[in-house]
Enzyme design. Structure first.
Site, PDB file in Angstrom:
ATOM      1  N   ALA A 189       0.835  -1.201   0.000  1.00  0.00           N
ATOM      2  CA  ALA A 189       0.000   0.000   0.000  1.00  0.00           C
ATOM      3  C   ALA A 189       0.871   1.253   0.000  1.00  0.00           C
ATOM      4  O   ALA A 189       2.026   1.222   0.413  1.00  0.00           O
ATOM      5  CB  ALA A 189      -0.925   0.002   1.217  1.00  0.00           C
ATOM      6  N   ASP A 190       0.284   2.335  -0.448  1.00  0.00           N
ATOM      7  CA  ASP A 190       0.924   3.646  -0.405  1.00  0.00           C
ATOM      8  C   ASP A 190      -0.168   4.675  -0.155  1.00  0.00           C
ATOM      9  O   ASP A 190      -1.197   4.651  -0.827  1.00  0.00           O
ATOM     10  CB  ASP A 190       1.643   3.940  -1.726  1.00  0.00           C
ATOM     11  CG  ASP A 190       2.455   5.235  -1.664  1.00  0.00           C
ATOM     12  OD1 ASP A 190       3.250   5.387  -0.711  1.00  0.00           O
ATOM     13  OD2 ASP A 190       2.288   6.079  -2.554  1.00  0.00           O
ATOM     14  N   THR A 191       0.060   5.542   0.828  1.00  0.00           N
ATOM     15  CA  THR A 191      -0.947   6.532   1.216  1.00  0.00           C
ATOM     16  C   THR A 191      -0.386   7.935   1.081  1.00  0.00           C
ATOM     17  O   THR A 191       0.748   8.194   1.496  1.00  0.00           O
ATOM     18  CB  THR A 191      -1.400   6.300   2.675  1.00  0.00           C
ATOM     19  OG1 THR A 191      -1.922   4.972   2.794  1.00  0.00           O
ATOM     20  CG2 THR A 191      -2.472   7.291   3.098  1.00  0.00           C
ATOM     21  N   GLY A 244      -3.251   3.637  -2.368  1.00  0.00           N
ATOM     22  CA  GLY A 244      -3.158   2.611  -3.395  1.00  0.00           C
ATOM     23  C   GLY A 244      -2.941   1.292  -2.683  1.00  0.00           C
ATOM     24  O   GLY A 244      -2.079   1.187  -1.811  1.00  0.00           O
TER      25      GLY A 244
END
Length: 188
Positions: free
Chosen positions: A67-69, A104
């Site tokens: 994940a990427d925030t 994501g």
């Protein structure tokens, strides 16, 4: 108990997965994150990149989650601040305004991959300079996109949200659950 590999060193993502009763192998990725103007594309590319590194090394017989925030104010992407001064500047920008939190999420399983982007709208109340300085002095903002943690002391900065709370923490669990089912993971 379901076992997954988390392609992230985020203690918040690990805690969220533990909340579901999941056994988690933390496998940090050395993927060099990409930047850009389109926040949705950036978080999707970074989640895919992180996950592909781990999946490439360890395989996908055990599901891999990456994940990427980021925090997006109008069109500006706010990542993690470099120091307290940058954290304070971000919080001044967010004060009294609505921003979007985008995560994501990429899932890899049995040589299949799926990526989606979750969005939550967050409204900050108006913050005084003293409140901003007091919050940055705690050190909490330094490892968080947008310089705040909704699950910690930063909760008092937020007036309301629209969307998934866990997305703001760093991993939209409901979306992840749906993605796992869609890619063929059973028992998650």
């Amino acid at each position: 108990m379901m076992r997954v590999r988390l392609a992230s060193g985020s203690p918040r993502r690990l805690e969220l997965l533990h909340q579901l009763g999941t056994e988690v192998d933390v496998c940090t990725s050395n993927f060099a994150e990409v930047g850009g103007d389109n926040a949705e594309k950036v978080v999707a590319a970074n989640a895919l990149g992180k996950g592909r590194v781990v999946a490439g090394k360890l395989g996908t017989e055990i599901p891999v989650i990456a994940a990427d925030t980021v925090v997006v104010l109008e069109q500006e992407i706010l990542g993690k601040p470099a120091d307290r001064s940058e954290a304070a500047a971000m919080l001044r920008k967010l004060s009294g305004r609505m921003h979007r939190v985008l995560t994501g999420v990429a899932v890899f399983y049995n040589d299949r991959e799926l990526v989606e982007v979750a969005e939550t709208k967050v409204w900050f109340r108006s913050l005084s300079q003293a409140e901003i300085l007091a919050y940055t002095a705690t050190g909490e903002p330094l490892d968080k996109a947008g310089a705040y943690g909704i699950q910690g002391r930063g909760a008092i900065l937020v007036e309301k949200i629209e969307g998934c709370y866990n997305n703001v923490v760093g991993l939209p669990l409901t979306r992840l659950y749906q993605m796992m089912a869609q890619i063929g993971v059973r028992g998650f």
